[in-house]
Design an enzyme around this catalytic site. Structure first.
Site, PDB file in Angstrom:
ATOM      1  N   GLU A 108      -0.758  29.654   0.844  1.00 56.77           N
ATOM      2  CA  GLU A 108       0.071  28.826   1.968  1.00 56.77           C
ATOM      3  C   GLU A 108      -0.779  27.352   2.592  1.00 56.77           C
ATOM      4  OE1 GLU A 108       1.957  31.135   5.196  1.00 56.77           O
ATOM      5  OE2 GLU A 108       3.399  32.151   3.495  1.00 56.77           O
ATOM      6  N   GLU A 153       5.114  36.543  -1.839  1.00 58.49           N
ATOM      7  CA  GLU A 153       5.604  37.166  -0.643  1.00 58.49           C
ATOM      8  C   GLU A 153       6.929  37.122  -0.124  1.00 58.49           C
ATOM      9  OE1 GLU A 153       3.016  36.038   2.881  1.00 58.49           O
ATOM     10  OE2 GLU A 153       1.044  35.614   1.599  1.00 58.49           O
TER      11      GLU A 153
END
Ligand code: AHR
Length: 499
Positions: free
Chosen positions: A175, A295
């Site tokens: 991220e 994820e």
């Protein structure tokens, strides 16, 4: 009761379903690692070298193919040297992302890779790009994988591991558009290439991909990074029942409306995969770069009274249906989706296992992974089922699939190396059962068996009632030559094997 027609064309073989689609994610967050996987060798909880025995057995039973570690946001604050060598001398740090608790680093590189060996899965290590250096990352991978004579190899041997481990996947950051450094796509692309040039030893390098359906991020990376420089592009997408971060919704006390809203939100994954695949296809039509959904899962409010930074939530029959929808979508898109990792394995978000002291319980989501495991490494074949839309579509919206959409039925079908066919199918409706009339031209199967997972939409497994939601043998199917009749009850997941 409505009858839906279904067709399976076993001659139309679409793509291999990589086993890694059934992967998991384990972060240093709350009680995922400590208490979930690892209790230490001196614990009264039965363990193998500190790893919980009950957890190891449960994970082996669903044939976990890959685990991603150490994060998540934690990965971009993690300095691997803190987690090697004698435990008593390992540096204690503050886990700044998750509850500000002390991280004693007793679970580090050796423990993670030994754990992977113990449960028999591939390792997927996320490297620190946000606050680490290229040298630190390249030395870490060398430490884990090198058999040459080198300072890192010597250090590993000194710490008790003679042979290198196999590390199949490394992630270059996590991220990085957010907790991994708030970077722009342009900036990250350059940084990625720098890390790529110096990190050697893992089979596949995975770049940090988009937040949900951020097409600009993907377009920029695909434009700037050559297919020869990355084997995977990650994607993160969570389902939030209310679609609001400040009040996400309860994991147990929700009503029928919230049930349907949640499942409609999770179907957004279909749209995301379509858009992201479209962009990737324009730059990589040979499908060299895999889409790695590393994820995914449902994210609700935490259980009242628990540390908000620990992300501990319950897991209900709704979450089993949600898992079945997402796994069917990953199978259906397995021409490009090469890995997916549910967040997270134990005690965090949509877990497959929950623990409390010495107790452990398998969640409804665990059972879906168990019922779907035969798809791993099998070949996806064409299937199509008539469907019923459960989300009313306002007339002025066109086309309807650009907005919220919730089909009742979700399915995928594969054929394995021995010629057995596996069908997984779920019904999200809470009040409609369906009769599925399925035709499989030229089928010559002799026998059929099935399992079903069904319960009230918000039913959960607890430590006192661990089997409230668990699969049962199912006799609501009938095979007759090329015809297969399936009775599909409301709020259920079914897996069928034809031999
Ligand atoms: O899974 C919890 C967190 O969600 C991860 O650390 C992060 O990558 C994502 O935002």
């Amino acid at each position: 009761m409505a009858t839906l027609k279904m067709t399976i064309d076993q001659t139309n073989r679409i793509s291999k379903i990589n086993k890694e689609i059934y992967g998991h994610f384990a972060e240093h967050l709350g009680r995922c690692i400590y208490g979930g996987i690892y209790v230490g060798e001196d614990s009264p909880i039965p363990n193998i070298k500190g790893f919980r025995k009950d957890v190891v057995e449960a994970l082996k039973a669903i044939k976990v193919p890959v685990v991603r570690w150490p994060g998540g946001c934690f990965a971009d604050t993690y300095h691997w040297r803190d987690g090697i060598g004698p435990k008593e001398t390992r540096r204690k740090i503050v886990n700044v992302n998750w509850g500000g608790v002390t991280e004693d680093n007793s679970f580090g590189t050796h423990e993670f890779l030994d754990f992977c060996e113990l449960i028999g899965c591939e390792a997927y290590v996320s490297l620190n790009v946000g606050s680490g250096t290229v040298q630190e990352a390249s030395e870490w991978v060398e430490y884990m994988t090198s058999s040459n004579e080198s300072p890192m190899t010597e250090l590993r041997k000194k710490n008790g591991r003679e042979e290198p481990w196999k590390v199949k996947y490394v992630g270059i950051g996590n991220e990085n558009w957010g907790c991994g450094g708030n970077m722009t796509a342009e900036y990250y692309s350059s940084l990625y290439k720098q890390f790529h040039s110096f990190v050697r030893g893992a089979e596949q390098q995975i770049a940090c991909g988009p937040n949900g359906n951020d097409c600009n991020w993907t377009e920029t990376l695909m434009k700037n990074i050559h297919p020869g420089q990355m084997r995977g592009l990650s994607l993160h997408n969570y389902t939030i029942p209310t679609n609001q971060w400040h009040r996400k919704g309860d994991s147990v006390n929700f009503d029928e409306k919230e049930y349907y809203d949640t499942l409609a939100h999770t179907w957004h994954m279909e749209r995301i995969l379509k858009d992201q695949k479209g962009i990737m296809q324009r730059y990589d039509d040979r499908k060299f770069i895999g889409l790695i959904v590393d994820e995914w899962g449902i994210w609700t409010d935490v259980i009242e009274g628990t540390n908000p930074g620990f992300l501990y939530q319950q897991n209900s029959m709704r979450d089993a249906i949600l898992a079945s929808i997402n796994l069917n979508l990953f199978n259906e898109n397995s021409d490009r989706v090469k890995m997916a990792n549910i967040a997270q394995m134990i005690n965090v978000l949509q877990s497959v296992l929950l623990t409390e002291g010495e107790k452990m319980v398998k969640t409804p989501t665990y059972h879906v992974f168990d019922m779907y495991k035969e798809h791993m490494e099998a070949t996806l074949v064409y299937s199509n089922c008539e469907n019923v839309e459960l989300m009313p579509q306002p007339e002025h919206r066109f086309p309807p699939r650009d907005t919220e959409h919730l089909p009742a039925v979700s399915q995928s079908v594969s054929v394995d190396g021995e010629g057995k066919m596996h069908i997984t199918i779920s019904n999200a409706s809470l009040d409609q059962d369906f009769d599925i009339d399925c035709v499989i031209p030229r089928a010559e199967f002799k026998s059929a068996s099935a399992r079903i997972l069904t319960a009230k939409f918000n039913a959960i497994n607890t430590f006192d009632d661990p089997d409230a939601v668990s699969p049962k043998a199912y006799d609501g199917i009938k095979l007759d030559g090329e015809k297969l009749a399936i009775r599909l009850p409301a709020c259920s997941v079914i897996s069928i094997e034809l031999c």
